[in-house]
Design a protein around this motif. Structure first.
Motif, PDB file in Angstrom:
ATOM      1  N   MET A  97       0.825  -1.209   0.000  1.00  0.00           N
ATOM      2  CA  MET A  97       0.000   0.000   0.000  1.00  0.00           C
ATOM      3  C   MET A  97       0.858   1.258   0.000  1.00  0.00           C
ATOM      4  N   ALA A  98       2.046   1.182   0.631  1.00  0.00           N
ATOM      5  CA  ALA A  98       2.969   2.319   0.592  1.00  0.00           C
ATOM      6  C   ALA A  98       3.457   2.559  -0.833  1.00  0.00           C
ATOM      7  N   ILE A  99       3.704   1.480  -1.578  1.00  0.00           N
ATOM      8  CA  ILE A  99       4.112   1.609  -2.978  1.00  0.00           C
ATOM      9  C   ILE A  99       2.987   2.247  -3.791  1.00  0.00           C
ATOM     10  N   ALA A 100       1.746   1.837  -3.528  1.00  0.00           N
ATOM     11  CA  ALA A 100       0.603   2.443  -4.216  1.00  0.00           C
ATOM     12  C   ALA A 100       0.522   3.939  -3.923  1.00  0.00           C
ATOM     13  N   ALA A 101       0.795   4.324  -2.670  1.00  0.00           N
ATOM     14  CA  ALA A 101       0.749   5.740  -2.295  1.00  0.00           C
ATOM     15  C   ALA A 101       1.825   6.536  -3.023  1.00  0.00           C
ATOM     16  N   VAL A 102       3.036   5.974  -3.104  1.00  0.00           N
ATOM     17  CA  VAL A 102       4.117   6.650  -3.836  1.00  0.00           C
ATOM     18  C   VAL A 102       3.744   6.810  -5.303  1.00  0.00           C
ATOM     19  N   ALA A 103       3.154   5.770  -5.883  1.00  0.00           N
ATOM     20  CA  ALA A 103       2.735   5.844  -7.280  1.00  0.00           C
ATOM     21  C   ALA A 103       1.683   6.930  -7.484  1.00  0.00           C
ATOM     22  N   CYS A 104       0.791   7.099  -6.516  1.00  0.00           N
ATOM     23  CA  CYS A 104      -0.223   8.151  -6.608  1.00  0.00           C
ATOM     24  C   CYS A 104       0.414   9.539  -6.666  1.00  0.00           C
ATOM     25  N   LEU A 105       1.476   9.733  -5.882  1.00  0.00           N
ATOM     26  CA  LEU A 105       2.154  11.028  -5.881  1.00  0.00           C
ATOM     27  C   LEU A 105       2.736  11.355  -7.250  1.00  0.00           C
ATOM     28  N   SER A 106       3.073  10.306  -8.025  1.00  0.00           N
ATOM     29  CA  SER A 106       3.722  10.523  -9.316  1.00  0.00           C
ATOM     30  C   SER A 106       2.788  11.100 -10.366  1.00  0.00           C
ATOM     31  N   GLN A 107       1.495  11.145 -10.087  1.00  0.00           N
ATOM     32  CA  GLN A 107       0.534  11.653 -11.065  1.00  0.00           C
ATOM     33  C   GLN A 107       0.088  13.080 -10.788  1.00  0.00           C
ATOM     34  N   ASN A 108       0.077  13.476  -9.528  1.00  0.00           N
ATOM     35  CA  ASN A 108      -0.518  14.763  -9.178  1.00  0.00           C
ATOM     36  C   ASN A 108       0.415  15.701  -8.423  1.00  0.00           C
ATOM     37  N   VAL A 109       1.057  15.192  -7.367  1.00  0.00           N
ATOM     38  CA  VAL A 109       1.899  16.055  -6.529  1.00  0.00           C
ATOM     39  C   VAL A 109       3.237  16.311  -7.200  1.00  0.00           C
ATOM     40  N   ILE A 110       3.920  15.224  -7.595  1.00  0.00           N
ATOM     41  CA  ILE A 110       5.195  15.321  -8.308  1.00  0.00           C
ATOM     42  C   ILE A 110       5.011  14.581  -9.625  1.00  0.00           C
ATOM     43  N   PRO A 111       4.558  15.243 -10.677  1.00  0.00           N
ATOM     44  CA  PRO A 111       4.135  14.555 -11.902  1.00  0.00           C
ATOM     45  C   PRO A 111       5.296  13.996 -12.720  1.00  0.00           C
ATOM     46  N   VAL A 112       5.859  12.893 -12.248  1.00  0.00           N
ATOM     47  CA  VAL A 112       6.953  12.238 -12.968  1.00  0.00           C
ATOM     48  C   VAL A 112       6.469  11.009 -13.724  1.00  0.00           C
ATOM     49  N   HIS A 113       5.175  10.691 -13.605  1.00  0.00           N
ATOM     50  CA  HIS A 113       4.565   9.539 -14.272  1.00  0.00           C
ATOM     51  C   HIS A 113       5.324   8.268 -13.894  1.00  0.00           C
ATOM     52  N   ILE A 114       5.813   7.494 -14.863  1.00  0.00           N
ATOM     53  CA  ILE A 114       6.450   6.215 -14.553  1.00  0.00           C
ATOM     54  C   ILE A 114       7.940   6.349 -14.243  1.00  0.00           C
ATOM     55  N   ALA A 115       8.465   7.570 -14.228  1.00  0.00           N
ATOM     56  CA  ALA A 115       9.911   7.746 -14.102  1.00  0.00           C
ATOM     57  C   ALA A 115      10.462   7.154 -12.815  1.00  0.00           C
ATOM     58  N   PHE A 116       9.647   7.098 -11.764  1.00  0.00           N
ATOM     59  CA  PHE A 116      10.140   6.606 -10.478  1.00  0.00           C
ATOM     60  C   PHE A 116      10.282   5.087 -10.443  1.00  0.00           C
ATOM     61  N   ILE A 117       9.578   4.374 -11.325  1.00  0.00           N
ATOM     62  CA  ILE A 117       9.505   2.910 -11.214  1.00  0.00           C
ATOM     63  C   ILE A 117      10.849   2.235 -11.449  1.00  0.00           C
TER      64      ILE A 117
END
Length: 436
Positions: A97-117
């Motif tokens: 669930m923590a990974i899901a939360a980090v992924a959520c941040l990648s779309q709105n707060v810090i819009p890096v999309h898939i770059a973090f994966i």
């Protein structure tokens, strides 16, 4: 109409039979062109011409792969792995669930999309194996974070998604304020949440043993016996490089290419990565993400064939004509049409303008409200994005989870995400159209 159904069906069946995804998409694209009356050469030319639309995305993926490998070389990932093993041992659900939360941040707060994966997930594969986490649950968590936030939250990529819906509807003759689109997407977003909880706490809750014969990850006992690395200067420089990449990406309008290049250059400048190892690490990065980038290129060509031949418009028009008046069956037919189209095109953002142009006149004629129409368009566009072999929402998770060669893109990313997200999206989309 049959062109889309048969070609997309061919792509899905070949992928499920473990035919290489690129070959499956290429075969589907050529088949679509031949069914539309094109010669083999014309079909191939149309497919190749469409590949250029995703050239920037493909290059972004490759550069991100190189950047990720260089970050791994810095040793900071070893610190991360051991820290996670110490504090999260036995807490599988919490970690996912923590990974899901980090992924959520990648779309709105810090819009890096898939770059973090490719940066975050590969070093955690050791942790997943040690904790016996089912990687299908992680894939589901990542896909949730890549989709649900932009569907519901009007910020970052979500603002772009809502604006695309509002502009498409306005161009077709129905006005709805961009700031109200989120109201139409809340109910489908709840469907995504139901799918996430089902995947993490029901479908893939049980421990899953890693296969030691094919695992490229280190044994957890070896991790524990190896002296824990201390946080050093090169790790600090690595963090600076990551932050620098993020800042440049945001300044340059969300360009992943400029962001990744900045991070790579900073790692060289700070001597985190010696120049003599640059060629070898770049090769490893291309191996990590090159396949993903080429899938995106081929999928773009397939989408171009479907659009240029008019097959997509024809499918949606036939579905709308067969729907009848406003009601549950009509909503279901429109959502299923969106599912098929997005599975073929591979992106909800690219599907929305097509669906809006064809859905809005029909919705006006049978009495759907603007918010109900927006819910149908947004949900129909999002359906298929999860589960499509050519979607960012599935290719991104696979790029990280398959870094050690132990995660199958179709059976362990696409199938789980298709089942857990498209089914609730379909049901909650019908509900949204009925109550709005």
């Amino acid at each position: 109409m049959m062109i889309v159904l048969i070609s997309v069906g061919m792509m899905i069946v070949l992928s499920l039979l473990r035919v290489n995804v690129v070959l499956a998409i290429l075969s589907a694209g050529i088949t679509a062109g031949l069914m539309a009356g094109l010669s083999p050469n014309d079909a191939m030319t149309m497919l190749l011409n469409g590949m250029g639309d995703q050239a920037e995305t493909a290059m972004s993926y490759i550069l991100l792969g190189i950047f990720a490998v260089m970050i791994g070389y810095s040793g900071i990932t070893g610190v991360l792995v051991r820290t996670l093993l110490r504090f999260l041992r036995g807490k599988r659900g919490f970690l996912i669930m923590a990974i899901a939360a980090v992924a959520c941040l990648s779309q709105n707060v810090i819009p890096v999309h898939i770059a973090f994966i490719p940066i975050l997930i590969p070093p955690m594969l050791h942790v997943f194996d040690d904790m016996k986490i089912d990687r299908r649950a992680v894939a589901s968590a990542l896909t949730f974070g890549l989709k649900a936030p932009y569907m519901v939250i009007p910020a970052g990529f979500g603002l772009q998604f809502h604006q695309t819906i509002a502009e498409g509807m306005a161009a077709a003759g129905m006005n709805v304020p961009k700031g109200e689109i989120w109201q139409a997407m809340v109910i489908p977003g709840l469907g995504m949440a139901v799918g996430l909880l089902t995947a993490v706490f029901i479908s893939y809750r049980k421990p899953r043993e890693p296969n030691p014969q094919t695992s490229a990850a280190a044994d957890s006992s070896d991790l524990e016996e190896t002296p824990e690395p201390s946080f050093g200067l090169k790790h600090m420089f690595t963090i600076i490089a990551v932050l620098g990449a993020l800042i440049v990406q945001l300044v340059m309008g969300g360009s992943l290419i400029y962001g990744a290049l900045t991070g790579i250059i900073l790692l060289f400048v700070f001597q985190v990565v010696p120049f003599r190892y640059g060629d070898e690490l770049a090769g490893d990065g291309i191996k990590l993400m090159g396949m993903i980038g080429f899938v995106m290129l081929t999928a773009s060509g397939f989408a171009n064939v479907l659009e240029e031949t008019g097959a997509v418009d024809n499918l949606v028009e036939k579905a709308v004509d067969a729907a009848g008046g406003a009601g549950l069956v009509t909503s279901a037919v429109m959502l299923l049409a969106g599912l098929v189209v997005t599975m073929g095109i591979g992106t909800s953002f690219g599907t929305i303008p097509i669906l809006a142009a064809l859905f809005v006149p029909f919705c006006l004629s049978v009495g759907y409200s603007p918010l109900a129409t927006a819910a149908l368009i947004g949900t129909a566009g999002a359906m298929g994005d999860a589960g499509s072999p050519a979607s960012d929402s599935t290719l991104g998770p696979t790029s990280g989870l398959n870094a050690d060669g132990r995660h199958h893109h179709i059976w362990e990313t696409c199938v789980p995400t298709f089942l857990h997200y498209n089914i609730p999206l379909f049901l909650f989309g019908i509900l949204a159209a009925a109550v709005l």
